[in-house]
Design a protein around this motif. Structure first.
Motif, mmCIF file in Angstrom:
data_model
loop_
_atom_site.group_PDB
_atom_site.id
_atom_site.type_symbol
_atom_site.label_atom_id
_atom_site.label_comp_id
_atom_site.label_asym_id
_atom_site.label_seq_id
_atom_site.Cartn_x
_atom_site.Cartn_y
_atom_site.Cartn_z
ATOM 1 N N TRP A 9 35.833 14.512 -36.747
ATOM 2 C CA TRP A 9 35.130 14.995 -35.512
ATOM 3 C C TRP A 9 33.614 15.326 -35.781
ATOM 4 C CZ3 TRP A 9 36.682 14.403 -30.765
ATOM 5 C CH2 TRP A 9 37.833 14.234 -30.191
ATOM 6 N N GLN A 10 33.408 15.738 -37.086
ATOM 7 C CA GLN A 10 32.243 15.940 -37.691
ATOM 8 C C GLN A 10 30.915 14.964 -37.396
ATOM 9 O OE1 GLN A 10 32.728 17.655 -41.395
ATOM 10 N NE2 GLN A 10 33.936 19.540 -40.769
ATOM 11 N N PRO A 11 31.242 13.987 -37.825
ATOM 12 C CA PRO A 11 30.279 12.930 -37.719
ATOM 13 C C PRO A 11 30.123 12.509 -36.271
ATOM 14 C CG PRO A 11 32.052 11.897 -38.834
ATOM 15 C CD PRO A 11 32.260 13.222 -38.516
ATOM 16 N N LEU A 12 31.179 12.597 -35.536
ATOM 17 C CA LEU A 12 31.260 12.299 -34.092
ATOM 18 C C LEU A 12 30.148 13.391 -33.370
ATOM 19 C CD1 LEU A 12 32.163 10.667 -31.409
ATOM 20 C CD2 LEU A 12 34.232 12.337 -31.558
ATOM 21 N N VAL A 13 30.479 14.474 -33.499
ATOM 22 C CA VAL A 13 29.600 15.529 -32.999
ATOM 23 C C VAL A 13 28.109 15.202 -33.351
ATOM 24 C CG1 VAL A 13 29.256 17.982 -32.753
ATOM 25 C CG2 VAL A 13 31.555 17.223 -32.698
ATOM 26 N N VAL A 16 26.580 12.595 -31.633
ATOM 27 C CA VAL A 16 26.271 12.687 -30.004
ATOM 28 C C VAL A 16 25.384 13.544 -29.867
ATOM 29 C CG1 VAL A 16 27.203 14.095 -28.179
ATOM 30 C CG2 VAL A 16 28.760 12.406 -29.348
ATOM 31 N N VAL A 17 25.126 14.649 -30.815
ATOM 32 C CA VAL A 17 24.133 15.651 -30.408
ATOM 33 C C VAL A 17 22.780 14.838 -30.879
ATOM 34 C CG1 VAL A 17 23.008 17.744 -31.871
ATOM 35 C CG2 VAL A 17 25.320 17.568 -31.358
ATOM 36 N N LEU A 19 22.088 11.653 -30.497
ATOM 37 C CA LEU A 19 21.880 10.872 -29.596
ATOM 38 C C LEU A 19 21.106 11.757 -28.344
ATOM 39 C CD1 LEU A 19 22.146 7.899 -27.863
ATOM 40 C CD2 LEU A 19 24.520 8.579 -27.297
ATOM 41 N N SER A 20 21.857 12.809 -28.045
ATOM 42 C CA SER A 20 21.344 13.420 -26.976
ATOM 43 C C SER A 20 19.998 14.182 -27.200
ATOM 44 C CB SER A 20 22.178 14.648 -26.643
ATOM 45 O OG SER A 20 23.488 14.367 -26.547
ATOM 46 N N LEU A 21 19.580 14.693 -28.465
ATOM 47 C CA LEU A 21 18.194 14.738 -28.715
ATOM 48 C C LEU A 21 17.242 13.579 -28.723
ATOM 49 C CD1 LEU A 21 18.932 17.174 -32.014
ATOM 50 C CD2 LEU A 21 18.325 17.897 -29.487
ATOM 51 N N LEU A 22 17.640 12.501 -29.149
ATOM 52 C CA LEU A 22 16.768 11.438 -29.067
ATOM 53 C C LEU A 22 16.670 11.155 -27.561
ATOM 54 C CD1 LEU A 22 15.468 8.932 -30.170
ATOM 55 C CD2 LEU A 22 17.543 7.572 -30.026
ATOM 56 N N MET A 23 17.495 11.187 -26.795
ATOM 57 C CA MET A 23 17.073 10.971 -25.216
ATOM 58 C C MET A 23 16.284 12.078 -24.599
ATOM 59 S SD MET A 23 18.745 8.241 -24.311
ATOM 60 C CE MET A 23 18.400 7.561 -26.000
ATOM 61 N N VAL A 24 16.490 13.242 -25.041
ATOM 62 C CA VAL A 24 15.768 14.475 -24.275
ATOM 63 C C VAL A 24 14.032 14.290 -25.231
ATOM 64 C CG1 VAL A 24 15.167 16.901 -24.528
ATOM 65 C CG2 VAL A 24 17.424 15.858 -24.083
ATOM 66 N N PHE A 25 14.164 13.645 -26.292
ATOM 67 C CA PHE A 25 12.640 13.378 -26.710
ATOM 68 C C PHE A 25 12.214 12.179 -26.134
ATOM 69 C CE2 PHE A 25 10.151 10.874 -29.757
ATOM 70 C CZ PHE A 25 9.096 11.852 -30.056
ATOM 71 N N LEU A 26 12.880 11.105 -25.769
ATOM 72 C CA LEU A 26 12.353 10.077 -25.074
ATOM 73 C C LEU A 26 12.042 10.496 -23.589
ATOM 74 C CD1 LEU A 26 14.437 7.202 -26.367
ATOM 75 C CD2 LEU A 26 12.245 7.816 -27.035
ATOM 76 N N THR A 27 12.845 11.282 -22.947
ATOM 77 C CA THR A 27 12.644 11.586 -21.618
ATOM 78 C C THR A 27 11.233 12.518 -21.528
ATOM 79 O OG1 THR A 27 14.950 11.865 -21.185
ATOM 80 C CG2 THR A 27 13.475 12.930 -19.615
ATOM 81 N N LEU A 28 11.030 13.474 -22.380
ATOM 82 C CA LEU A 28 9.674 14.189 -22.476
ATOM 83 C C LEU A 28 8.869 13.380 -22.627
ATOM 84 C CD1 LEU A 28 11.026 17.364 -24.611
ATOM 85 C CD2 LEU A 28 10.646 17.255 -21.992
ATOM 86 N N VAL A 29 8.786 12.247 -23.594
ATOM 87 C CA VAL A 29 7.728 11.421 -23.912
ATOM 88 C C VAL A 29 7.265 10.625 -22.653
ATOM 89 C CG1 VAL A 29 6.758 9.605 -25.314
ATOM 90 C CG2 VAL A 29 7.742 11.493 -26.456
ATOM 91 N N PHE A 30 8.287 10.065 -21.930
ATOM 92 C CA PHE A 30 7.934 9.178 -20.872
ATOM 93 C C PHE A 30 7.350 9.924 -19.604
ATOM 94 C CE2 PHE A 30 11.078 5.950 -22.918
ATOM 95 C CZ PHE A 30 9.955 5.216 -23.303
ATOM 96 N N GLU A 31 7.911 11.277 -19.456
ATOM 97 C CA GLU A 31 7.747 12.071 -18.204
ATOM 98 C C GLU A 31 6.157 12.309 -18.731
ATOM 99 O OE1 GLU A 31 10.060 15.330 -18.015
ATOM 100 O OE2 GLU A 31 11.695 14.543 -16.871
ATOM 101 N N SER A 32 5.838 12.640 -19.673
ATOM 102 C CA SER A 32 4.593 13.032 -20.176
ATOM 103 C C SER A 32 3.592 11.793 -19.664
ATOM 104 C CB SER A 32 4.196 13.379 -21.401
ATOM 105 O OG SER A 32 2.893 13.619 -21.903
ATOM 106 N N LEU A 172 26.661 6.885 -25.698
ATOM 107 C CA LEU A 172 27.776 7.506 -25.878
ATOM 108 C C LEU A 172 29.086 6.608 -25.975
ATOM 109 C CD1 LEU A 172 29.064 10.414 -26.321
ATOM 110 C CD2 LEU A 172 29.341 10.529 -23.937
ATOM 111 N N PHE A 173 29.135 5.736 -25.295
ATOM 112 C CA PHE A 173 30.260 4.800 -25.169
ATOM 113 C C PHE A 173 30.263 3.994 -26.560
ATOM 114 C CE2 PHE A 173 31.729 0.267 -24.756
ATOM 115 C CZ PHE A 173 32.926 0.419 -24.520
#
Length: 544
Positions: A9-13, A16-17, A19-32, A172-173
């Motif tokens: 579970w450690q590498p899975l978590v 996922v973390v 991937l989520s951080l990457l999506m947040v970062f990309l969202t902030l960049v594209f929103e800007s 995630l899939f």
């Protein structure tokens, strides 16, 4: 290999973390970027409106709202031309004559710095974004204001977030699918490795037990020969199919092989330390490493060979040389061979340490002769043997004549040299069964087992003659000649105490000193035996 499924579970978590951080970062960049593009678009519309105003003024034709509407066709933006009081001159929606509060933030900023922007709530449209530019036309100031409902920007941002969320779910899939594949692969690999690992553990346990037994047996050995006899059969079990040898360093004479196993050893029995790469490097040397073959000079045959220095506290004692059938066997046996070399090195160091301590306990450090303590122990043992076997035992007490005067004349360094030279000469003149020791100061003693009084007298005269013939030179200075005085005592196989034998020899030495030195005297109780031997041959082996 992971031991527990929980750890998967450690590498899975982590994935996922990340991937989520990457999506947040990309969202902030594209929103800007979307916000910047939105503001740049409105600013461009305002500049186009300003261009229309300037064009209308230069062509002396009025600016119509239709031109502004055509400019904004397909968008929800609104473009207005105002005067400096806020009165609407032209509106893209056709409204005219209205008024805008001159205190609006965007108008104040435009009047002050040429451009202004503000976001505020409008009753009918909700949040509206305003952008204003100021133009100077002679003595008049015109304001170009563009407005657009913030819902346009919000919609673009929501669309972006939707696609980001969709991408995150797809990622995630992929992560979950990869994690499931990884878990199955690890579980299968763990099951496959368990069988081979069990075999390796059994083999390693056996090797460790053999190494422990080797260390235990060798630590009990008191001589190098005994240690070699213990090591040979265990080495053949630890490294089956390999031939090996051990060579020890013999001071300046290089190395000498003390044992070998696994068949005849093809290398030389003696060689120099500079001929072995392991001793030069201070660590293990492989004859073939990564395709490069570099043989030691003492290895006379090509092949897969391994040299390991025998070290103890950083000091090299010798080298362990091994010859394998191929490189695979050499690499597989390297770890065991290095562990064995460590055990052997420690055992040899302990043996040498015991020998050194024993030597220091029984030898005089200056002359290298046995000391008084060892002489007393040896003499006591020989007296018991002499009494039991009814064999004679003789003792010579020797003293260097005028040694104090010699010290005062030439110095203590020269005196020490004389003692060393005399000790060397005495050792060379006596038999191997005789014991030469330094009794104290310039006084020496020789214990002669199985030697009667006549033989002891002959030996004493021989020693006095040999010492008197020495020509001594120290540091380029001639020291002249030295002489000895000697006293002889003997048991003749009769019960005699240690103290009495030493006292008789000492009294005879004192008598020799009194009678002129450089001579030998026999103890009073021994003299009749010497006189008798003049008519009857002595029944002892000739000393020397």
């Amino acid at each position: 290999m992971l031991k527990s499924p929980i750890r998967l579970w450690q590498p899975l978590v982590l994935m996922v973390v990340l991937l989520s951080l990457l999506m947040v970062f990309l969202t902030l960049v594209f929103e800007s970027q979307i916000r910047q593009m939105h503001q740049a678009r409105l600013q461009q519309l305002a500049q186009l409106g300003a261009g229309l105003v300037l064009h209308a003024e230069s062509s002396e034709t009025g600016l119509r709202s239709g031109a502004l509407a055509q400019l904004l066709e397909g968008s929800q933006a609104r473009l207005q031309i105002l005067d400096e009081t806020g009165r609407i001159l032209v509106d893209s929606r056709g409204e005219r004559g209205g008024r805008v509060a001159a205190s609006s933030p965007e108008l104040r900023q435009a009047m002050a710095s040429g451009i202004g922007a503000a976001l505020r709530h409008e009753a009918s449209l909700g949040e509206v974004y305003f952008l204003a530019l100021s133009l100077s036309q002679g003595d008049q100031i015109r304001l170009v204001r563009v407005s657009e409902p913030n819902a346009v920007l919000t919609g673009a941002l929501m669309t972006l977030r939707f696609w980001v969320l969709l991408t995150w779910m797809l990622g995630l899939f992929v992560v979950l699918t990869f994690w499931r594949w990884l878990r199955l692969t690890l579980e299968n690999g763990r099951r496959d490795a368990a069988a081979s690992q069990e075999v390796q553990v059994v083999a390693r346990t056996r090797d460790l037990a053999m190494l422990q037994r080797l260390g235990s047996l060798m630590s009990a050995c008191t001589t190098v020969d005994a240690a070699c006899r213990v090591m040979e059969p265990i080495a053949e079990q630890l490294l089956p199919g390999a031939r090996g040898s051990i060579a020890l360093i013999r001071s300046a004479r290089g190395l000498k092989m003390v044992t070998h196993w696994g068949g005849g050893w093809p290398g030389p029995r003696e060689f120099g330390s500079e001929e072995c790469w392991a001793l030069l490097k201070g660590n293990t040397h492989l004859s073939c490493d990564e395709g490069i073959e570099i043989l030691c000079e003492h290895q006379t045959q090509p092949g897969s060979q391994l040299c390991i220095p025998l070290l103890a506290q950083g000091e090299a004692l010798g080298v362990l040389s091994l010859m394998f059938t191929d490189e695979v066997q050499m690499l597989a046996g390297r770890a065991v061979a290095e562990s064995m070399a460590e055990q052997v090195g420690l055992a040899l160091a302990n043996i040498r340490l015991r020998d050194n301590l024993k030597d220091q306990a029984i030898r005089d450090p200056l002359s290298g002769l046995f000391n008084r303590r060892h002489m007393m122990e040896f003499l006591e043992t020989q007296l018991a043997l002499s009494e039991r076997r009814q064999e004679p035992l003789s003792m010579l007490m020797l003293d260097i004549d005028h040694f104090k005067k010699f010290n005062d004349t030439f110095g203590h360094d020269s005196g020490d040299f004389v003692i060393q030279r005399v000790a060397k000469e005495l050792t060379e003149q006596v038999r191997k069964s005789d014991l030469v020791c330094r009794y104290g100061g310039e006084e020496l003693a020789v214990i002669c087992p199985d030697t009667d009084a006549t033989g002891a007298l002959d030996l004493a005269n021989k020693l006095i003659t040999a010492i008197a013939a020495l020509e001594l030179n120290h540091n380029g200075q001639a020291l002249g000649r030295v002489t000895l005085s000697a006293g002889v005592s003997c048991t003749s196989g009769n019960p005699v105490t240690l103290e009495l034998l030493m006292k008789m020899a000492d009294e005879a030495l004192y008598s020799a000193k009194q009678k002129g030195r450089n001579r030998v005297e026999v103890a009073e109780g021994v003299l009749p035996q010497v006189l008798a031997s003049l008519n009857f041959p002595a029944q002892t082996t000739e000393p020397g």
